[in-house]
Write a protein that holds these residues in place. Structure first.
Motif, PDB file in Angstrom:
ATOM      1  N   ARG A  36       0.838  -1.201   0.000  1.00 38.04           N
ATOM      2  CA  ARG A  36       0.000   0.000   0.000  1.00 38.04           C
ATOM      3  C   ARG A  36       0.873   1.251   0.000  1.00 38.04           C
ATOM      4  O   ARG A  36       1.909   1.298   0.675  1.00 38.04           O
ATOM      5  CB  ARG A  36      -0.896   0.029   1.250  1.00 38.04           C
ATOM      6  N   SER A  37       0.417   2.263  -0.710  1.00 41.32           N
ATOM      7  CA  SER A  37       1.141   3.533  -0.709  1.00 41.32           C
ATOM      8  C   SER A  37       0.185   4.640  -1.110  1.00 41.32           C
ATOM      9  O   SER A  37      -0.862   4.389  -1.709  1.00 41.32           O
ATOM     10  CB  SER A  37       2.320   3.493  -1.691  1.00 41.32           C
ATOM     11  N   GLY A  38       0.551   5.866  -0.771  1.00 41.60           N
ATOM     12  CA  GLY A  38      -0.294   6.986  -1.169  1.00 41.60           C
ATOM     13  C   GLY A  38       0.077   8.263  -0.448  1.00 41.60           C
ATOM     14  O   GLY A  38       0.974   8.299   0.404  1.00 41.60           O
ATOM     15  N   PHE A  39      -0.652   9.315  -0.797  1.00 36.44           N
ATOM     16  CA  PHE A  39      -0.398  10.653  -0.280  1.00 36.44           C
ATOM     17  C   PHE A  39      -1.498  11.051   0.698  1.00 36.44           C
ATOM     18  O   PHE A  39      -2.681  10.844   0.429  1.00 36.44           O
ATOM     19  CB  PHE A  39      -0.309  11.659  -1.431  1.00 36.44           C
ATOM     20  N   VAL A  40      -1.076  11.632   1.817  1.00 37.48           N
ATOM     21  CA  VAL A  40      -1.992  11.976   2.901  1.00 37.48           C
ATOM     22  C   VAL A  40      -1.769  13.434   3.272  1.00 37.48           C
ATOM     23  O   VAL A  40      -0.697  13.803   3.766  1.00 37.48           O
ATOM     24  CB  VAL A  40      -1.748  11.085   4.133  1.00 37.48           C
ATOM     25  N   ALA A  41      -2.754  14.286   3.025  1.00 37.78           N
ATOM     26  CA  ALA A  41      -2.623  15.720   3.313  1.00 37.78           C
ATOM     27  C   ALA A  41      -3.117  16.027   4.715  1.00 37.78           C
ATOM     28  O   ALA A  41      -4.161  15.539   5.149  1.00 37.78           O
ATOM     29  CB  ALA A  41      -3.413  16.535   2.290  1.00 37.78           C
ATOM     30  N   LEU A  42      -2.345  16.842   5.424  1.00 30.58           N
ATOM     31  CA  LEU A  42      -2.743  17.358   6.727  1.00 30.58           C
ATOM     32  C   LEU A  42      -3.182  18.800   6.526  1.00 30.58           C
ATOM     33  O   LEU A  42      -2.378  19.659   6.156  1.00 30.58           O
ATOM     34  CB  LEU A  42      -1.572  17.295   7.705  1.00 30.58           C
ATOM     35  N   ALA A 110      -2.253  25.295   0.078  1.00 29.60           N
ATOM     36  CA  ALA A 110      -2.947  24.289   0.889  1.00 29.60           C
ATOM     37  C   ALA A 110      -4.145  23.709   0.152  1.00 29.60           C
ATOM     38  O   ALA A 110      -4.359  22.489   0.135  1.00 29.60           O
ATOM     39  CB  ALA A 110      -3.391  24.912   2.210  1.00 29.60           C
ATOM     40  N   LEU A 111      -4.929  24.576  -0.482  1.00 34.07           N
ATOM     41  CA  LEU A 111      -6.135  24.111  -1.169  1.00 34.07           C
ATOM     42  C   LEU A 111      -5.809  23.224  -2.366  1.00 34.07           C
ATOM     43  O   LEU A 111      -6.596  22.337  -2.729  1.00 34.07           O
ATOM     44  CB  LEU A 111      -6.968  25.313  -1.618  1.00 34.07           C
ATOM     45  N   ALA A 112      -4.635  23.441  -2.979  1.00 34.91           N
ATOM     46  CA  ALA A 112      -4.256  22.637  -4.143  1.00 34.91           C
ATOM     47  C   ALA A 112      -4.086  21.171  -3.787  1.00 34.91           C
ATOM     48  O   ALA A 112      -4.184  20.299  -4.661  1.00 34.91           O
ATOM     49  CB  ALA A 112      -2.955  23.179  -4.738  1.00 34.91           C
ATOM     50  N   GLU A 113      -3.833  20.872  -2.505  1.00 38.71           N
ATOM     51  CA  GLU A 113      -3.613  19.482  -2.089  1.00 38.71           C
ATOM     52  C   GLU A 113      -4.920  18.723  -1.874  1.00 38.71           C
ATOM     53  O   GLU A 113      -4.915  17.492  -1.826  1.00 38.71           O
ATOM     54  CB  GLU A 113      -2.797  19.443  -0.792  1.00 38.71           C
ATOM     55  N   LEU A 114      -6.037  19.434  -1.719  1.00 40.87           N
ATOM     56  CA  LEU A 114      -7.279  18.767  -1.331  1.00 40.87           C
ATOM     57  C   LEU A 114      -7.771  17.751  -2.351  1.00 40.87           C
ATOM     58  O   LEU A 114      -8.364  16.735  -1.979  1.00 40.87           O
ATOM     59  CB  LEU A 114      -8.378  19.810  -1.085  1.00 40.87           C
ATOM     60  N   GLY A 115      -7.544  18.007  -3.627  1.00 42.63           N
ATOM     61  CA  GLY A 115      -8.051  17.096  -4.639  1.00 42.63           C
ATOM     62  C   GLY A 115      -7.002  16.192  -5.237  1.00 42.63           C
ATOM     63  O   GLY A 115      -7.261  15.496  -6.215  1.00 42.63           O
ATOM     64  N   ASP A 116      -5.790  16.185  -4.640  1.00 43.39           N
ATOM     65  CA  ASP A 116      -4.682  15.469  -5.263  1.00 43.39           C
ATOM     66  C   ASP A 116      -4.017  14.485  -4.303  1.00 43.39           C
ATOM     67  O   ASP A 116      -2.837  14.185  -4.441  1.00 43.39           O
ATOM     68  CB  ASP A 116      -3.649  16.486  -5.768  1.00 43.39           C
ATOM     69  N   VAL A 141     -13.001  20.849   2.401  1.00 39.86           N
ATOM     70  CA  VAL A 141     -12.703  19.440   2.648  1.00 39.86           C
ATOM     71  C   VAL A 141     -13.826  18.553   2.118  1.00 39.86           C
ATOM     72  O   VAL A 141     -13.582  17.488   1.546  1.00 39.86           O
ATOM     73  CB  VAL A 141     -12.484  19.199   4.156  1.00 39.86           C
ATOM     74  N   ALA A 142     -15.059  18.994   2.297  1.00 44.52           N
ATOM     75  CA  ALA A 142     -16.220  18.199   1.888  1.00 44.52           C
ATOM     76  C   ALA A 142     -16.250  17.949   0.388  1.00 44.52           C
ATOM     77  O   ALA A 142     -16.855  16.972  -0.071  1.00 44.52           O
ATOM     78  CB  ALA A 142     -17.508  18.892   2.324  1.00 44.52           C
ATOM     79  N   LYS A 143     -15.598  18.801  -0.382  1.00 43.99           N
ATOM     80  CA  LYS A 143     -15.606  18.661  -1.838  1.00 43.99           C
ATOM     81  C   LYS A 143     -14.495  17.758  -2.351  1.00 43.99           C
ATOM     82  O   LYS A 143     -14.450  17.452  -3.545  1.00 43.99           O
ATOM     83  CB  LYS A 143     -15.473  20.050  -2.478  1.00 43.99           C
ATOM     84  N   SER A 144     -13.612  17.328  -1.477  1.00 43.04           N
ATOM     85  CA  SER A 144     -12.496  16.491  -1.902  1.00 43.04           C
ATOM     86  C   SER A 144     -12.959  15.065  -2.173  1.00 43.04           C
ATOM     87  O   SER A 144     -13.749  14.505  -1.407  1.00 43.04           O
ATOM     88  CB  SER A 144     -11.408  16.481  -0.827  1.00 43.04           C
TER      89      SER A 144
END
Length: 328
Positions: A36-42, A110-116, A141-144
């Motif tokens: 498993r792998s992936g990106f996790v935004a805080l 910061a917002l650029a990370e929400l959908g990626d 966040v709800a739109k991600s």
């Protein structure tokens, strides 16, 4: 020191109700055969504890922290590894109402990370009431399309009753796939947080080699740790007006020679940073050098210079040159 327990004193029935309220195991947990792998935004408001949590997950300090709002100005990725898992945490600037062009760029970053990302962790300070700023972040966040985890931070500063109130209030703002309560400074639930995040990651490749722990360049690390020490030693309007750039690094005979320039907006701020007989700047350099020697594993000779650049926070070219633009 005794282990911290934020739920000490709660009855069994209260604990059972809380566990039930937090939700169950996520669906689709992959077996050991699948990597498993992936990106996790805080993400979250300023001072929600994003950088502190990432450092706790990594087991070492790579992201700068301070009590000053908007300490984080650059998106930073930190890699955490577990058996069969690679998690790439993305630390982002705190989302806030911007008062200048720099603030607008930080929000964009910061917002650029929400959908990626694969997982989006919305951090809320358990010790502070949820306000309009949190609601504004929750709308984004709800739109991600990512899996969404509500993370209540700083649980050591809040009563169990306040924690439950915060969870309830946050769930009124946005739907979450899971919830966790933790304290990064006390390491309460940090390992559980890593396990929870990992359970939501898809099968995938190693995005970073095993020898790489962050995507931050060496000059970025220098600039950020110098700025952190300035934030810790200065007060009032000075911290927000400070920008730092590392313009040279050279290793000679086992010693890393570094030159960094500190930018401020007014002559008075320059005087404060230099201090009487240069004492303030000297202490900033000593503090920063200690961290840099730990990170780079060698002796560091750090030379600091202070320059005035009027209104640089409103100058798009200067914001980009300092590395604070959203697309950096």
């Amino acid at each position: 020191m005794d282990e911290f327990d934020p739920f000490e004193g709660m009855t069994d029935d209260e604990l059972d109700a809380m566990v039930s309220d937090l939700g169950s195991e996520p669906d689709g947990f992959a077996g050991e055969d699948g990597f498993r792998s992936g990106f996790v935004a805080l993400v979250g408001r300023p001072n929600a504890g994003k950088s502190t949590l990432m450092n706790a997950c990594m087991g070492t300090k790579m992201a700068i922290t301070s009590p000053v709002a908007q300490t984080t100005r650059r998106r930073m990725r930190g890699v955490v590894r577990r058996e069969g898992v690679q998690i790439v945490f993305v630390d982002t600037p705190g989302l806030h109402k911007p008062h200048d062009s720099l603030g607008s760029e930080l929000n964009k970053s910061a917002l650029a990370e929400l959908g990626d990302v694969d997982v989006l962790c919305f951090l809320i300070d358990a010790s502070q009431p949820i306000g309009r700023g949190d609601a504004w972040v929750a709308e984004r966040v709800a739109k991600s399309p990512a899996k969404r985890i509500l993370v209540l931070t700083k649980a050591d500063l809040a009563s169990p009753e306040r924690v439950l109130e915060q969870i309830s209030a946050a769930r009124e703002l946005c739907e979450f796939d899971d919830v966790i309560v933790l304290s990064a400074t006390e390491r309460f639930n940090v390992d559980s947080f890593i396990d929870l995040v990992a359970s939501y990651l898809p099968e995938g490749p190693k995005w970073f080699p095993d020898t790489m722990s962050t995507d931050a360049s060496d000059d970025t690390i220098v600039a950020e740790f110098v700025r952190e020490k300035l934030l810790m030693r200065t007060r009032e309007e000075v911290p927000h007006s400070v920008g730092v750039i590392c313009d040279s690094m050279e290793r000679r005979r086992g010693v890393l020679h570094v030159h960094a320039v500190i930018y401020v907006e007014r002559e008075g701020q320059k005087g404060i940073i230099i201090g009487k007989k240069g004492e303030m700047l000297k202490h900033v350099g000593i503090d920063a050098r200690r961290d840099l020697e730990r990170i780079f594993g060698c002796k560091v000779f750090l030379e600091l210079e202070v320059r005035v650049k009027p209104n640089w926070r409103e100058d798009a070219r200067e914001i980009r040159r300092l590395g604070y633009a959203a697309d950096e």
